[in-house]
Scaffold this motif. Structure first.
Motif, PDB file in Angstrom:
ATOM      1  N   UNK A 460      59.076  55.658  25.684  1.00 49.94           N
ATOM      2  CA  UNK A 460      57.978  56.917  25.227  1.00 49.94           C
ATOM      3  C   UNK A 460      57.373  57.342  26.450  1.00 49.94           C
ATOM      4  N   UNK A 461      57.817  57.112  27.702  1.00 53.39           N
ATOM      5  CA  UNK A 461      56.603  57.730  28.942  1.00 53.39           C
ATOM      6  C   UNK A 461      56.894  59.043  28.947  1.00 53.39           C
ATOM      7  N   UNK A 462      57.860  59.647  28.266  1.00 53.54           N
ATOM      8  CA  UNK A 462      57.815  61.366  28.259  1.00 53.54           C
ATOM      9  C   UNK A 462      57.145  62.021  27.142  1.00 53.54           C
ATOM     10  N   UNK A 463      56.502  61.247  26.194  1.00 49.24           N
ATOM     11  CA  UNK A 463      55.866  61.756  25.209  1.00 49.24           C
ATOM     12  C   UNK A 463      54.560  62.512  25.430  1.00 49.24           C
ATOM     13  N   UNK A 464      54.230  63.450  24.627  1.00 48.62           N
ATOM     14  CA  UNK A 464      53.232  64.239  24.683  1.00 48.62           C
ATOM     15  C   UNK A 464      51.781  63.617  24.274  1.00 48.62           C
ATOM     16  N   UNK A 465      51.882  62.466  23.421  1.00 49.93           N
ATOM     17  CA  UNK A 465      50.809  61.980  22.997  1.00 49.93           C
ATOM     18  C   UNK A 465      50.418  60.753  23.904  1.00 49.93           C
TER      19      UNK A 465
END
Length: 939
Positions: A460-465
């Motif tokens: 999830x490192x590239x998530x916007x959250x």
């Protein structure tokens, strides 16, 4: 008021205002006499009729004199005079005395205030502060009735909700009780005090407000009374029972109520630590009994402590962590379990019985934590996970909660439920996985069942959250630490299941492998995070904290040689990291950066000849077994097994001395030395771990000869000398016992510092690198007697080279240390013994050092004295001169040697130099011949 009187009044007012302004300005100076100035300003305010300001200044002065820095006898007396003499001008000549100076009067005033409230509060506060200052100066001791009267007033004020005055009274009574503890305790007074406390709390057993105020303002007082009882050296049964009850009261009442959010926790926690130190057996028994015997639904003392550890943030967490670590440390000592009924002294001494204290705490902690972690309420589960993580951070996780991992299915359920937890709870679970990874067994078990979820969260490192990215960062850190953890041994059933589920196609193998993030992917995640944080200001606390976590994880990944090369060659990343860490004031970030540098530049340990042979035999045996057609489990050797052997050879090459040296050059060029120097600045108060790490890294960097000048230029010598311990030999020692050279280092850090300085002294001009060469000589000489490490021969060799360089200054100059080294520190004896070494390089270095030392007059005389003993005079007849070998009697008995400060060599020293002038090694011959030439020069 007449015109003249009005003019005089205006003039006096103007003078008073000017005086107040002057004093206020002087108070801002660092070396100001604060108490005196406050009292002078109080009089100036009094002259203006400003009663509130005058009282405020006197109160501040009275509060200051209670502190050791300000509480001199003169200051206390000045405050007392001010309270009696300063008057308040009312413009008509009416005056008012603030406080009297009698102790009895003050106690009566406090009692009267607590019952009738017909005394001004500010007056009572000032008076109690003065009384406490007198007690602190040990000029007054209150009688039993006075202390009990103040205690009664304290409880009445807590009942009425007057916390301000109650706080002052509690502090004053605590000071009085401390005085009784330092001398012979007044046992009967303390027993009466404890009975009065018990009666007051029993009368207010359902009054929550009373308990809150009493804990908030009286925790120190209650702890002081129990502490004084513990110091009573008496066999009186009543006193001993009172002691047990006082400890139990503090644990079950003060600790429980005082740890609630509405009360002052710091004073309560410090009191708990004080009682633990005072009497560990009584404290541990009371704490364990209160924790195991809590009523159903009630919160026990241990549960309260674990709940505090489960707080995500707050000022109470560090103190709670300290309490639990001290509690477990005391419980593990069998002697502290003497109050338990099942204590067996013989079995405990033999180590065949677990100390009952730690067993009781472990049972209670396991039950409490299991209930919290298995709870369906996310808040309770999060608290339990954070509490477990804190226990492992404190180093007591396995002692208190290790049994949880032994429960069947507990770890599997932990991670299965983690898939459905909220993000905050998942973050707590990752924190537990992070902190428990330091335990080999528990970390491997957590990895076995939690790898899937952690891998999923890391993606999830590239998530916007932001919440998803925080989870990804924490997961990547866990994976980095797990990467170095050993895999658990598979059971036969698990092996059979794996074989049944084995993919039949190569494509399926590739698909499975792609599900897990490899070390290189994890490293890229952390490197990107470091780059992002480096673009922000070093004063940004959030950026520094985030970078610290990424650097720590990257350090774990860099335990693998391939990853070391990957990171070391990323110069832009390292420059950004080092620049940020150098300017940051966060000590933990500096430490994480130092540990990363350590992993990148750490050389393989030096092995003895025996260890090298054993390693070679082990490698040959492993290779021979791996080349067989089948392995022990019946599986056929595959191409993958051959690839592992090739990778192992490549890793060995990447960890060679040459490879490490090349990485050290890259890292130094990126700017790591200024980070090391900044980390040990005294103003940052670096920890011992940081100092040890800096000393170790400096040795690794200084091993590369091309970097030594850069290290000196960027402050490496100054940094090393600033972290020398108190046990290290010092040139400017004033202790008589420290005049002789210490035979060995007491601290490993000092040995590393000396080794690093020796390397630097070989390649750098001493007058440029070392402001005080005597201090360096004093640090280096013990390396000559070092025998405890495999690389001791290397230490001796490089130390000799460094000392030779230090002894090359112009004779008689300010940097000339020849006589100090050889005679004052008695280093000549060690050096001459090393000249007999079997190692040719060490023998050569010692001879070269002697060649430099003989330029000193005292060393010259050491060789010249009795050198001609046994040599015939020039006019001796030839027939008298004996032929053949002449035995020279050695008359240097022990007393003569001790009185003249020498050993039993004298003329034999010349024999040794003559012998060395005829060895096979040309440099050794040259050095010995040079020394002989100097000694035989007729000057």
């Amino acid at each position: 008021m007449t015109s003249a009187a009005a003019d005089n009044h205006a003039i006096n007012r103007s003078k008073s205002l000017a005086e107040i302004e002057r004093i206020t300005h002087e108070l801002q100076a660092k070396d100001a006499n604060v108490v005196r100035l406050l009292l002078e300003r109080a009089q100036a305010h009094a002259n203006l009729g400003d009663e509130s300001q005058a009282r405020d200044d006197i109160s501040r002065a009275a509060a200051l004199v209670k502190e050791p820095a300000y509480g001199s006898a003169e200051s206390v007396a000045a405050v007392e005079r001010a309270l009696k003499e300063i008057t308040i001008s009312k413009g008509t000549g009416v005056t008012k005395v603030l406080v009297t100076s009698s102790d009895k009067d003050i106690v009566q005033m406090v009692s009267q205030y607590s019952t009738q409230k017909n005394v001004e509060r500010t007056t009572v506060v000032d008076a109690v502060r003065v009384l406490e200052a007198r007690i602190g100066q040990k000029r007054h001791s209150l009688e039993t009735e006075d202390i009990l009267e103040l205690l009664s007033a304290f409880h009445l004020l807590c009942e009425h909700g007057d916390g301000e005055v109650a706080e002052e009274i509690g502090s004053c009574v605590r000071a009085a009780l401390s005085g009784t503890a330092e001398e012979k305790p007044a046992e009967q007074m303390l027993v009466r005090f404890a009975m009065a406390v018990a009666a007051a709390w029993e009368a207010h057993h359902s009054d929550g407000g009373f308990k809150q105020l009493a804990c908030c303002h009286g925790a120190g007082m209650y702890a002081g009374a129990a502490y004084a009882l513990s110091k009573a050296k008496t066999d009186d049964t009543k006193v001993q029972q009172c002691l047990v009850q006082a400890f139990a009261f503090y644990i079950s009442q003060i600790w429980m109520v005082g740890s609630l959010p509405a009360a002052e926790f710091k004073q309560v926690g410090q009191g708990l630590l004080r009682l633990l130190t005072a009497n560990k057996p009584v404290f541990l028994h009371a704490f364990a009994m209160a924790s195991t015997g809590a009523k159903k639904g009630a919160v026990s003392p241990l549960e309260r402590l674990l709940n505090l550890l489960g707080e995500e943030s707050g000022e109470r967490h560090p103190l709670a962590l300290l309490i639990v670590s001290q509690l477990v440390s005391a419980a593990k000592d069998p002697q502290n379990s003497s109050e338990f009924s099942d204590y067996n002294q013989t079995a405990s001494a033999r180590g065949t019985q677990t100390p009952p204290a730690i067993a009781a705490l472990r049972t209670s902690a396991t039950r409490i934590l299991d209930t919290l972690v298995q709870s369906t309420l996310q808040a309770e589960r999060t608290c339990g996970l954070l509490s477990l993580a804190s226990l492992f951070e404190a180093g007591v996780g396995a002692d208190l909660a290790g049994d949880l991992w032994k429960k069947s299915g507990w770890i599997e359920d932990l991670w299965d439920q983690g898939e459905f937890d909220k993000q905050t709870t998942q973050l707590a679970l990752l924190k537990l996985a992070d902190s428990s990874s330091s335990d080999v067994k528990l970390g491997a078990a957590m990895k076995e069942f939690g790898n899937g979820l952690v891998q999923e969260l890391a993606r999830k490192a590239s998530s916007k959250q932001q919440a998803d990215r925080d989870l990804a960062d924490a997961a990547a850190i866990v994976l980095a630490k797990w990467s170095g953890a050993p895999a658990p041994a598979p059971t036969p059933a698990a092996t059979a299941t794996a074989q049944q589920q084995m993919p039949s196609k190569i494509e399926e193998i590739g698909d499975q492998a792609s599900k897990d993030m490899g070390p290189m992917q994890l490293a890229d995640i952390h490197m990107r995070r470091i780059t992002e944080c480096a673009s922000k200001s070093p004063t940004d606390v959030a950026a520094a904290s985030s970078m610290e976590k990424a650097v720590e994880a990257l350090g774990y990944l860099c335990l693998k040689p391939a990853m070391k090369e990957h990171v070391a060659h990323n110069s832009s990343l390292l420059r950004s990291l080092f620049a940020f860490a150098q300017k940051s004031s966060l000590p933990s970030l500096k430490f994480s950066t130092i540990m990363l540098v350590r992993n990148l530049t750490n050389y393989r340990p030096v092995l003895t000849e025996e260890q090298k042979r054993m390693q070679q035999l082990q490698k040959l045996s492993t290779r021979a077994q791996s080349k067989s057609a089948t392995k022990e489990d019946g599986s056929v050797r595959t191409v993958g097994d051959d690839m592992k052997d090739i990778e192992k050879d490549e890793e060995d090459a990447l960890d060679s001395n040459q490879a490490v040296s090349e990485r050290a050059e890259l890292i130094c060029k990126a700017g790591c030395v200024p980070v090391l120097v900044s980390a040990v600045q005294p103003k940052l108060r670096p920890s011992d771990s940081t100092k040890d790490a800096v000393a170790e890294v400096m040795v690794s960097l200084a091993t590369t000869q091309t970097l030594r000048g850069l290290i000196v230029q960027q402050g490496g010598v100054r940094a090393l000398l600033s972290i020398v311990t108190e046990d290290a030999p010092k040139a400017k020692s004033t202790h008589k016992d420290d005049q002789r050279l210490a035979p060995a280092y007491r601290q490993q850090r000092d040995k590393n510092i000396a080794f690093g300085l020796a390397k630097l002294a070989i390649s750098v001009a001493p007058h440029l690198a070392f402001p005080d060469p005597r201090e360096i000589v004093r640090l280096l000489l013990p390396l000559l007697s070092e025998e405890s490490e495999p690389q001791s021969m290397l230490m001796k060799f490089e130390c000799l080279l460094a000392l030779t360089n230090l002894a090359s200054s112009e004779p008689g100059s300010a940097h000339d240390v020849r006589g100090y080294m050889a005679i004052d520190l008695q280093g000549m004896s060690m050096i001459e013994m090393i000249m007999l070494s079997d190692h040719p390089l060490v023998r050569r270095a010692a001879t070269e050092l002697v060649c430099n030392l003989v330029y000193d007059q005292r060393v010259f005389e050491r060789y010249a004295k009795s050198a001609d003993k046994g040599v015939p005079e020039e006019d001796t007849p030839a027939d008298v001169i004996p032929s053949g070998i002449v035995e020279i009697d050695d008359d240097d008995d022990d007393e003569a040697a001790a009185s003249e400060g020498s050993d039993a060599y004298r003329s034999q020293r010349l024999h040794l130099l003559v012998a060395l002038a005829d060895v096979d090694d040309p440099p050794t011959r040259s050095a010995a011949s040079g020394a002989l030439a100097i000694l035989t020069n007729d000057v």
